[in-house]
Enzyme design. Structure first.
Site, mmCIF file in Angstrom:
data_model
loop_
_atom_site.group_PDB
_atom_site.id
_atom_site.type_symbol
_atom_site.label_atom_id
_atom_site.label_comp_id
_atom_site.label_asym_id
_atom_site.label_seq_id
_atom_site.Cartn_x
_atom_site.Cartn_y
_atom_site.Cartn_z
ATOM 1 N N SER A 11 8.575 -14.679 -64.051
ATOM 2 C CA SER A 11 9.755 -15.852 -64.655
ATOM 3 C C SER A 11 9.234 -16.683 -63.308
ATOM 4 C CB SER A 11 11.126 -15.315 -63.656
ATOM 5 O OG SER A 11 11.664 -16.256 -63.529
ATOM 6 N N HIS A 12 9.086 -17.588 -63.017
ATOM 7 C CA HIS A 12 8.926 -19.047 -61.761
ATOM 8 C C HIS A 12 10.081 -17.807 -60.443
ATOM 9 C CE1 HIS A 12 7.758 -21.585 -64.698
ATOM 10 N NE2 HIS A 12 7.399 -22.057 -63.454
ATOM 11 N N SER A 13 10.599 -17.572 -60.915
ATOM 12 C CA SER A 13 12.134 -16.806 -59.444
ATOM 13 C C SER A 13 12.010 -14.805 -59.777
ATOM 14 C CB SER A 13 13.632 -17.630 -59.789
ATOM 15 O OG SER A 13 14.452 -15.850 -59.740
ATOM 16 N N ILE A 71 9.334 -20.098 -68.994
ATOM 17 C CA ILE A 71 9.165 -21.807 -68.693
ATOM 18 C C ILE A 71 7.841 -22.036 -68.590
ATOM 19 C CG2 ILE A 71 11.244 -22.305 -69.505
ATOM 20 C CD1 ILE A 71 11.135 -23.155 -66.232
ATOM 21 N N SER A 73 4.684 -23.587 -66.748
ATOM 22 C CA SER A 73 3.617 -22.891 -66.002
ATOM 23 C C SER A 73 3.512 -20.989 -65.864
ATOM 24 C CB SER A 73 3.471 -23.125 -64.642
ATOM 25 O OG SER A 73 4.235 -22.618 -63.763
#
Length: 132
Positions: A11-13, A71, A73
């Site tokens: 995840s980006h987070s 999502i 990248s």
């Protein structure tokens, strides 16, 4: 216990990935079979090639590894990691992040094989939350 399919949450987070990991553990996944690879190297929003690569290695018990990105990248970086280190027993799976992770994690915890775990994650796209 036998080897189980490992799950990598990209995840980006970092907090989102850790939260989904915590959820999977509550649903029966062993902590060593799920890794959160969220955030950039400085702990901010983003993705990290190195974190993904380390996470794949960390959860690899010999039964295969499913990589679930959120999502953009995260998808591209996860795919790049597996392209740079090709292996037949690892797959980046196109699935809804939370629902796919739950489906994959629950099935993996039963000892199901890689193909079944990948299919379960993908099938999460069709699972309805509300039946009208």
């Amino acid at each position: 216990m036998g080897a189980k399919v490992g799950i990598v949450l990209v995840s980006h987070s970092g907090r989102l990935a850790e939260g989904v990991k915590e959820l999977l553990e509550q649903l029966g996944a062993r902590p060593e079979s799920v890794a959160a690879a969220g955030g950039d190297p400085d702990g901010g929003i983003g993705t990290s090639y190195e974190r993904i690569m380390e996470a794949v290695s960390e959860v690899d018990q010999g039964a295969g590894v499913v990589v679930l990105p959120d999502i953009g990248s995260a998808v591209m970086t996860a795919r790049l990691v597996l392209e740079d280190e090709p292996r037949d027993d690892a797959a980046v799976v196109d699935a809804p992040f939370v629902e796919g992770a739950v489906a994959a994690g629950v099935l993996a915890s039963t000892g199901a094989g890689l193909d079944a775990v990948v299919s379960a994650a993908r099938e999460a796209y069709t699972a309805r939350k509300i039946q009208d």
